[in-house]
Design a protein around this motif. Sequence first.
Motif, PDB file in Angstrom:
ATOM      1  N   CYS A 213      38.528  18.984  26.050  1.00 20.21           N
ATOM      2  CA  CYS A 213      38.494  17.527  25.904  1.00 20.21           C
ATOM      3  C   CYS A 213      39.739  16.924  26.548  1.00 20.21           C
ATOM      4  O   CYS A 213      40.845  17.450  26.421  1.00 20.21           O
ATOM      5  CB  CYS A 213      38.456  17.140  24.429  1.00 20.21           C
ATOM      6  SG  CYS A 213      36.970  17.673  23.572  1.00 20.21           S
ATOM      7  N   SER A 214      39.566  15.817  27.233  1.00 23.94           N
ATOM      8  CA  SER A 214      40.707  15.150  27.872  1.00 23.94           C
ATOM      9  C   SER A 214      41.359  14.140  26.941  1.00 23.94           C
ATOM     10  O   SER A 214      42.380  13.553  27.271  1.00 23.94           O
ATOM     11  CB  SER A 214      40.236  14.432  29.145  1.00 23.94           C
ATOM     12  OG  SER A 214      39.215  13.505  28.831  1.00 23.94           O
ATOM     13  N   THR A 215      40.752  13.943  25.747  1.00 24.11           N
ATOM     14  CA  THR A 215      41.238  12.888  24.858  1.00 24.11           C
ATOM     15  C   THR A 215      41.941  13.425  23.621  1.00 24.11           C
ATOM     16  O   THR A 215      42.279  12.674  22.730  1.00 24.11           O
ATOM     17  CB  THR A 215      40.051  12.011  24.406  1.00 24.11           C
ATOM     18  OG1 THR A 215      39.033  12.862  23.851  1.00 24.11           O
ATOM     19  CG2 THR A 215      39.474  11.226  25.568  1.00 24.11           C
ATOM     20  N   LYS A 272      28.499  15.013  17.314  1.00 22.16           N
ATOM     21  CA  LYS A 272      28.860  14.114  18.395  1.00 22.16           C
ATOM     22  C   LYS A 272      29.684  12.942  17.864  1.00 22.16           C
ATOM     23  O   LYS A 272      29.508  12.508  16.720  1.00 22.16           O
ATOM     24  CB  LYS A 272      27.604  13.586  19.085  1.00 22.16           C
ATOM     25  CG  LYS A 272      26.720  14.684  19.667  1.00 22.16           C
ATOM     26  CD  LYS A 272      27.442  15.483  20.735  1.00 22.16           C
ATOM     27  CE  LYS A 272      26.522  16.544  21.334  1.00 22.16           C
ATOM     28  NZ  LYS A 272      27.247  17.416  22.295  1.00 22.16           N
ATOM     29  N   PRO A 273      30.576  12.387  18.707  1.00 24.92           N
ATOM     30  CA  PRO A 273      31.403  11.254  18.269  1.00 24.92           C
ATOM     31  C   PRO A 273      30.603  10.032  17.827  1.00 24.92           C
ATOM     32  O   PRO A 273      31.123   9.188  17.102  1.00 24.92           O
ATOM     33  CB  PRO A 273      32.245  10.944  19.516  1.00 24.92           C
ATOM     34  CG  PRO A 273      32.310  12.239  20.256  1.00 24.92           C
ATOM     35  CD  PRO A 273      30.982  12.886  20.020  1.00 24.92           C
ATOM     36  N   PRO A 276      27.722   8.938  12.587  1.00 29.85           N
ATOM     37  CA  PRO A 276      28.461   8.144  11.594  1.00 29.85           C
ATOM     38  C   PRO A 276      29.456   9.010  10.825  1.00 29.85           C
ATOM     39  O   PRO A 276      29.105  10.055  10.292  1.00 29.85           O
ATOM     40  CB  PRO A 276      27.348   7.623  10.669  1.00 29.85           C
ATOM     41  CG  PRO A 276      26.098   7.689  11.480  1.00 29.85           C
ATOM     42  CD  PRO A 276      26.261   8.855  12.409  1.00 29.85           C
ATOM     43  N   GLN A 277      30.707   8.557  10.802  1.00 29.50           N
ATOM     44  CA  GLN A 277      31.774   9.262  10.086  1.00 29.50           C
ATOM     45  C   GLN A 277      31.833  10.742  10.463  1.00 29.50           C
ATOM     46  O   GLN A 277      31.952  11.631   9.615  1.00 29.50           O
ATOM     47  CB  GLN A 277      31.573   9.124   8.572  1.00 29.50           C
ATOM     48  CG  GLN A 277      31.686   7.692   8.052  1.00 29.50           C
ATOM     49  CD  GLN A 277      31.648   7.618   6.542  1.00 29.50           C
ATOM     50  OE1 GLN A 277      30.778   8.208   5.917  1.00 29.50           O
ATOM     51  NE2 GLN A 277      32.589   6.902   5.953  1.00 29.50           N
ATOM     52  N   TRP A 278      31.777  11.026  11.768  1.00 32.60           N
ATOM     53  CA  TRP A 278      31.696  12.418  12.220  1.00 32.60           C
ATOM     54  C   TRP A 278      32.929  13.225  11.836  1.00 32.60           C
ATOM     55  O   TRP A 278      32.831  14.420  11.563  1.00 32.60           O
ATOM     56  CB  TRP A 278      31.450  12.473  13.730  1.00 32.60           C
ATOM     57  CG  TRP A 278      32.598  12.044  14.594  1.00 32.60           C
ATOM     58  CD1 TRP A 278      32.878  10.799  15.041  1.00 32.60           C
ATOM     59  CD2 TRP A 278      33.633  12.886  15.122  1.00 32.60           C
ATOM     60  NE1 TRP A 278      34.014  10.782  15.809  1.00 32.60           N
ATOM     61  CE2 TRP A 278      34.494  12.054  15.878  1.00 32.60           C
ATOM     62  CE3 TRP A 278      33.908  14.244  15.030  1.00 32.60           C
ATOM     63  CZ2 TRP A 278      35.624  12.543  16.541  1.00 32.60           C
ATOM     64  CZ3 TRP A 278      35.035  14.740  15.692  1.00 32.60           C
ATOM     65  CH2 TRP A 278      35.876  13.895  16.435  1.00 32.60           C
ATOM     66  N   ARG A 279      34.095  12.570  11.794  1.00 37.87           N
ATOM     67  CA  ARG A 279      35.310  13.316  11.456  1.00 37.87           C
ATOM     68  C   ARG A 279      35.272  13.795  10.003  1.00 37.87           C
ATOM     69  O   ARG A 279      35.584  14.952   9.704  1.00 37.87           O
ATOM     70  CB  ARG A 279      36.545  12.442  11.700  1.00 37.87           C
ATOM     71  CG  ARG A 279      36.748  12.045  13.164  1.00 37.87           C
ATOM     72  CD  ARG A 279      37.918  11.076  13.301  1.00 37.87           C
ATOM     73  NE  ARG A 279      38.106  10.663  14.679  1.00 37.87           N
ATOM     74  CZ  ARG A 279      37.447   9.643  15.236  1.00 37.87           C
ATOM     75  NH1 ARG A 279      36.567   8.946  14.515  1.00 37.87           N
ATOM     76  NH2 ARG A 279      37.665   9.313  16.494  1.00 37.87           N
ATOM     77  N   LYS A 280      34.888  12.895   9.110  1.00 35.98           N
ATOM     78  CA  LYS A 280      34.783  13.269   7.692  1.00 35.98           C
ATOM     79  C   LYS A 280      33.720  14.336   7.498  1.00 35.98           C
ATOM     80  O   LYS A 280      33.939  15.325   6.777  1.00 35.98           O
ATOM     81  CB  LYS A 280      34.447  12.027   6.868  1.00 35.98           C
ATOM     82  CG  LYS A 280      34.325  12.302   5.371  1.00 35.98           C
ATOM     83  CD  LYS A 280      34.017  11.023   4.604  1.00 35.98           C
ATOM     84  CE  LYS A 280      33.886  11.300   3.110  1.00 35.98           C
ATOM     85  NZ  LYS A 280      33.568  10.060   2.352  1.00 35.98           N
ATOM     86  N   GLN A 343      39.411  11.762  19.772  1.00 42.02           N
ATOM     87  CA  GLN A 343      38.207  11.019  20.121  1.00 42.02           C
ATOM     88  C   GLN A 343      36.979  11.923  20.090  1.00 42.02           C
ATOM     89  O   GLN A 343      35.871  11.478  19.830  1.00 42.02           O
ATOM     90  CB  GLN A 343      38.358  10.394  21.517  1.00 42.02           C
ATOM     91  CG  GLN A 343      39.470   9.346  21.605  1.00 42.02           C
ATOM     92  CD  GLN A 343      39.267   8.213  20.621  1.00 42.02           C
ATOM     93  OE1 GLN A 343      38.180   7.635  20.530  1.00 42.02           O
ATOM     94  NE2 GLN A 343      40.313   7.901  19.865  1.00 42.02           N
ATOM     95  N   GLU A 344      37.203  13.202  20.349  1.00 45.60           N
ATOM     96  CA  GLU A 344      36.165  14.227  20.271  1.00 45.60           C
ATOM     97  C   GLU A 344      36.864  15.579  20.191  1.00 45.60           C
ATOM     98  O   GLU A 344      38.057  15.689  20.470  1.00 45.60           O
ATOM     99  CB  GLU A 344      35.236  14.179  21.493  1.00 45.60           C
ATOM    100  CG  GLU A 344      35.966  14.334  22.820  1.00 45.60           C
ATOM    101  CD  GLU A 344      35.014  14.293  24.004  1.00 45.60           C
ATOM    102  OE1 GLU A 344      33.875  14.772  23.850  1.00 45.60           O
ATOM    103  OE2 GLU A 344      35.414  13.806  25.068  1.00 45.60           O
TER     104      GLU A 344
END
Length: 620
Positions: A213-215, A272-273, A276-280, A343-344
Motif C-alpha cells: 500500500c502506498s498510503t 475493503k476500505p 462500513p467501519q472496516w477498521r473496527k 487508508q488501507e
Amino acid sequence: MPPETLTLYQAHEQALDHLNAGHLSACETLCRAILESVPEHIPTLSMLASIAMQVTRHDQAAPLFRRILALEPNHPPSHLGLGLALESLEEPQEAITCFKRAIDLQPLFHEAQFALATLLLQLGQLDQAIITYQAAIQSRPENDAAHTNLGQALRMQGEPERAIEPLHEAQKLNPNDTTSLYLISLIENQRGEVETAKRSFQQLLAREQDTPCSTTPFESHLEEAVALQHFGRSGTLFLHSLFDSHPHITTTPGMALNNFFSPHIQQRFNLKPDHPQWRKKLAQTVTESYLFLLDPCSHPGPVHTDDHQRLGFDGMGEDRNRPLKVDRTLFVGHLQQLLNQCQEVEPRTLFKLIHMALDRTLGCEITPNKRIFHHSHNTQTTGFRRFLAQFPKARILTAMRHPVQSLESMLYNDMNTPAPNPPGGDWISAAYDEAATSLTAMWDHMLLPAHLLHPSVAVRLEDLKKHPREIMPKLAEWMGIADHEALYRSSFLGQTYWGPSSKLSPRIQGFDQSSVNRKVGALFSPNDAHIFETLFYPISVHYGYQAADENRFRQHLQEIRPLLDTPLDFETHWIKQVTQDQRRPESYPAYRVLHNSLKAVWKMLDKRHNWCGFPSWIKP
C-alpha cells in the motif's frame, strides 16, 4: 409463485435459477417441495445432492446420490458424486469403487479420472495414481492441476527426472500455478542445479508478492524479520522463548501466526476500505481469529493452528500454574488505533500491526531497530513462501538436532498421543500418516532453494543446551541484535516457560540437557536406527553428527535397500501395541506413503554424490 402452483418443469427451472444465483437455501427449500410431490425426480435429487456437497454436508449428500443410483444405476455423475462424498466421509475404498464405476460407464470421464488419481496419490498407491493421471491428461490435456499432481506423484516415487516434464507443462498451461513452480525448484536443487533452482524460486516469490500500500505510514517499520524453522522435533519453542523478551525483538508466542499469509486465512481479513467501519471490523476479526494467541485456555478460534495448552502455555511461571494471557480489550484497542492511521492495509502491513499492537498491549516500545521473530515452523507451506515474498530481507533460522534422534522424538510423541479429533475418528491412522510424511518433510526443508537466496543458518539444539554463552552471542550478531541476558532465559511474556508436553521428557525446562543426551532406542530398534542414519548421512555429516566416510556410506546404502520393502521394526511393534485386532502395518495406507518416502530418499542418495545449499552451521 408458490411451489404448489408451478408445473414440475417451472419449479425445477426456478430452483435451478436459485442455484445459479447462489441462493442455496431457497433452492433447497424448493427442491424438497418438488420431491414431496415427485420423490423420484432425478434432476431435483441431483440438485439437492449438489447443494449438500457445496455446503460440505457429505453425510446428507451420500444417501441422495444412492437414491439416484437406485433409480438410474448407470448414471456416471452420480457415481462420481457418491465417490466424492464417501471420500470426505473417510471411506476411501468405497470411493475408489465409485470412481472406477463412473469411468467404466464413461471411459473419458475426466473429473472421475482426476478424482480417482488424486485419492490414489493420497493413499500412496503411486503406480496406479500415475497411470490414472496420465489417462486424465489424455482426456483433458489443458488441466494444469493434473500435470502438477502427476509431477508430484513421480517425485514421490523417486523419479525427479520424469517429474520435471509434467511440472513444466503445468507451468505452460498456468504460469500462475505456484505449486508446480515450487516442486520444480525443489527438484532442480535436489539434482544440484543450484543457479536454476534459485531462478525458479525467485520467480515463485515474485508471484507470491502482494502490492504494498502506498498510503500506510508503517512501510519503514519492522522491515527486518527472522523466520524460525524446525527439523523434526528440534526445540524450536525453546529457541523461540530465548528471544521473546529481547528488547530488539517483537514476536508472538508460539506458532500463533505461522499460517498468517496462507490464502485461506487472508480471505478472512480481506476487508475493503469502502466496508462500513472496516477498521473496527478488521481489528475484531483478527482478535476473534487468534483468540488462542491472547488466551490459550479460550476456544482456539477459526484459524487455529496448534493447541496452545499442548504447547505448555497454560502452565507458565515458576510453579507452572499461570496461563499465558493478554488483555483482549487493550489489544483490540491498540490494533484499531494503528489501523486508524491507514487508508488501507495489505497482509504485510497487517502482520506488522499485529506485532505492534501486541507490544503496546504489553507495554513494550516499538523502536526502529526491532526485528520480527516469526515462528513459521514449516517451510513446505504456501504461507511460508508468501511470508518470504513480503519480507525479502528475511533471514531463515533452523533449529537443528541429531536427525535420527529428532525424528524418533517426533514420531514417539505423535504415535503415543491420541489426536483429539482425528479424521474419521481413527487416531492410529492419523498418527501413522504423520509419521509417513516426516522423513520427506525433513529432507525437503534442507533442499529448499530459499536457503540459497536468504541468509540461512542452523543452530544445533545440542550446542544451544551445552554452550549457550558461546552460541547465543554469535546468533545475535547474525540477526543484527545485541547480546542480552534475556537470551539466556526461557520465557514468554516475562513468565518462565516449561516447554511443550513430551512423552519422552515430560519435565524438561530451559537448558536441561537430558533430551539431547538421551540415546536413540525409545521407538527405533538398532536396525531402524541404522536405516535412518544412512538416509540422513549427508545432513549428519554437514552438521558434525557423523564423520564423513563415503565408501562406508555407499556400502550401507546398498545394505538397507531390501529392508525398505518390508515393515520397519518400529512399525510392527507400534501397530501390535496399539491395535486390538492385530492389523499388519501393510493394511494402513500410511504404510505405502512411508515406504514410498524411504525409497524416494534412497534413490536420491544413490544418484547424487555432492551436496550443497544446506544452511550453514553456527558452531560453538
